[in-house]
Structures are given as structure tokens and as C-alpha cells.
Design an enzyme around this catalytic site. Structure first.
Site: not given
Ligand code: ATR
Length: 288
Positions: A142, A140, A114, A252, A138, A66
Site C-alpha cells: 500500500a 509495504g 490505489d 480509509g 510503512g 495483484k
């Protein structure tokens, strides 16, 4: 002639994208087929060019491709700020690029769906994000996508991460589009108490560590929205805790399907049959 779509990744065997897209084509009677191909970093450019040369309808990219794609295609604004491309569009020859497009060299556009997948997952559960206080666990890849889109759409975002510096850095970047703060996990009880929506973007709770969660029922309250982007297992410990606390839960699969549905919309211009796509994915995961 059949139109081919594909996901490139390495590894890619477990991708659920073929299942959901092929279900959509079938439901709409479209003469299309979606495949998965293992493509390495070194071969990415050749694979994208080859797909264009062969008239593919569009591509998805997954790990680890990506970020690399940013140097190959022309990223749109959201892909650029997120720093990753998950959807590649091959616009027809009729499309002309204006002088202010970023590259315009290859005429291949990179999108990132996303974040919009996450926002639509919330909307599908009737959750209004405007001015809502969202706690993202988080910092990261995502988290980046989710944080940018939510902040851009008017949510007040707090990013809490094990490595505090990463959360602070991401928040600083996200502040270019909206309201964001970064912090560590030490203050979690207070952070969770003050959040309308909590989104887990970490791998905590993912198979095989299915007993783990960063937030337990005693830290949640009725009416709060708990969204876990982990979908293996389908019901994570975080979501079980949320049910105990009387919170609204979102799993999810919703985000997975809705980011795929956005890719479908970009490629075809057709309204994606999200119910069919979601059921196809749930059937596969449920039978495992
Ligand atoms: P992705 O691109 O899928 O988001 P990533 O970039 O590896 O994956 O990010 C994983 C996230 O999960 C990170 O925020 C990570 O925290 P660190 O930045 O401190 O590494 C978080 N994470 C992973 N394991 C964790 C754990 N056991 N406890 C808390 N956070 C964890």
C-alpha cells in the site's frame, strides 16, 4: 445484455467492491452487475482470459493476485513502477497498440488506482499536496502505491518503516519519479513534527488490535492532516488521537472508494458517482 464486472481474489468474501460498484450502476441506471470470484494464483491467467472471452466490462484484483498479474497483462507505467495491478481493462478491438507499448501481446491493460485513490482522498478534503511534506508510515504494498503517486504529483515524501532497509529501498525507487527519503521509526517525534500530512499504510490499529497506534496526539499539531488507510474499524485510534490534537482527519473509506471510482472511470469513461459509492460502503460497514 447486462455487462458483468468482477473482483478476483483469494480470499475475496470481504471485498466491498461489489457494494460500491453496484450502487453506482443503480444510481446511474446502468445495465451492469459486479460480482466477486475466488480465484487462485494458478488460475489467474485462465480466469482473466475467460472474463475477456465472456465480454466482461473490467476486473479488479485483490490479494494475492495483484503482483502476479504483471506477467499476464500489459501494465501501464504506474502499475509497472508500483509493481502491482488492481484494475484490468479490456480495451475494444478498435484500440491499436503503438510500437512502444510494453507487451501488447494480449491487449489487456493493467492499471493501479490505489495511489490516485489516496491523492484524490486528500484533494476531496481540500488538501494541496504540491510541495507538502508527507510522512508515510510503512513500506509495504500500500505504501508503494501511495508513495509513488504522491512523489510524482509533487509532494516531498518521507517513508518511515519498522524495517528501515525496506523504507530506504522504496525511497530509492520512488526517487525515479520525485522527492523521497527512507528512514526507521526511531525518529518519529521529529518526523511527525515536521510533516504537513501523515499517512498510515501499516496494519497497526487494524481490527482486532484497535488500541494500537504509531503516532499519538502529543506528536501531532493543529492543522496537520492525518490520513489512515485502515478502515476496519472506521475510526482508528490514530484518527481519534488526531481529533484530540485538532488535526484534520481522513479515513480509509475515502481511499477505498476513490480507487474504486477510478476503476469505474477507466472501464466506463463515465464520471463515477462517488457520493453514492461512499454511502453504500459506509452503510455496510456501519451496520456490522
Ligand atoms: P500491505 O501490502 O497491505 O501494505 P505489507 O506489505 O505486509 O502489507 O506491509 C505491512 C506494513 O506494515 C509494513 O510496512 C510493516 O512493517 P515491516 O516492513 O517492518 O514489516 C508494517 N507493520 C506491520 N505491523 C507493524 C507493527 N506492529 N509496527 C510497525 N509497523 C508494522
Amino acid at each position: 445484455m447486462k455487462t458483468i464486472f468482477a473482483v478476483f481474489g483469494d480470499p475475496v468474501e470481504h471485498s466491498l467492491s461489489p457494494v460500491m460498484h453496484n450502487a453506482a450502476y443503480k444510481a446511474l441506471g446502468m445495465d451492469c452487475k459486479y460480482h466477486k470470484f475466488r480465484v487462485t494464483m494458478d488460475d489467474l491467467e485462465a480466469a482473466i482470459m475467460g472474463a475477456r472471452a465472456m465480454g466482461f466490462g473490467g476486473l479488479n484484483l485483490t490479494i494475492p493476485l495483484k503482483e502476479k498479474a504483471l506477467d499476464i497483462v500489459e501494465p501501464d507505467t504506474m502499475a509497472l513502477v508500483i509493481g502491482a495491478v488492481n484494475t484490468i481493462e479490456f480495451p475494444g478491438d478498435a484500440i491499436e497498440f503503438s510500437d512502444d507499448t510494453i507487451a501488447g501481446i494480449t491487449g489487456i491493460v493493467g492499471h493501479n488506482t490505489d495511489g490516485i485513490g489516496a491523492v484524490k482522498a486528500l484533494a476531496a478534503s481540500g488538501v494541496d499536496i504540491l510541495d507538502s511534506r508527507v510522512l508515510i508510515l510503512g513500506a509495504g504494498g500500500a505504501a508503494r502505491a501511495v508513495a509513488y503517486q504522491l512523489a510524482k504529483d509533487g509532494a516531498r515524501v518521507t517513508i518511515a518503516n519498522r524495517t528501515t532497509g525496506r523504507a530506504q529501498e522504496l525511497a530509492e525507487n520512488v526517487r525515479s519519479v520525485g522527492d523521497a527519503n527512507g528512514t526507521g521509526l526511531e525518529e518519529l517525534p521529529e518526523l511527525t513534527a515536521n510533516a504537513d500530512i501523515i499517512i498510515n499504510t501499516t496494519s497497526v490499529g487494524m481490527h482486532p488490535d484497535t488500541d494500537r497506534t504509531l503516532v499519538t496526539a502529543d506528536m501531532m499539531h493543529t492543522g496537520q492532516v492525518i490520513f489512515d488507510i485502515v478502515y476496519s474499524p472506521l475510526e482508528t485510534r490514530l484518527l481519534r488521537e488526531a481529533k484530540k490534537a485538532g488535526a484534520v482527519t481522513i479515513d480509509g473509506i475515502r481511499m477505498l472508494v476513490l480507487q474504486g471510482a477510478e476503476s469505474f472511470r477507466i472501464w466506463t469513461g463515465i464520471e463515477p458517482p462517488v457520493g453514492v459509492m461512499e454511502q453504500a460502503v459506509r452503510d455496510v460497514l456501519g451496520s456490522k
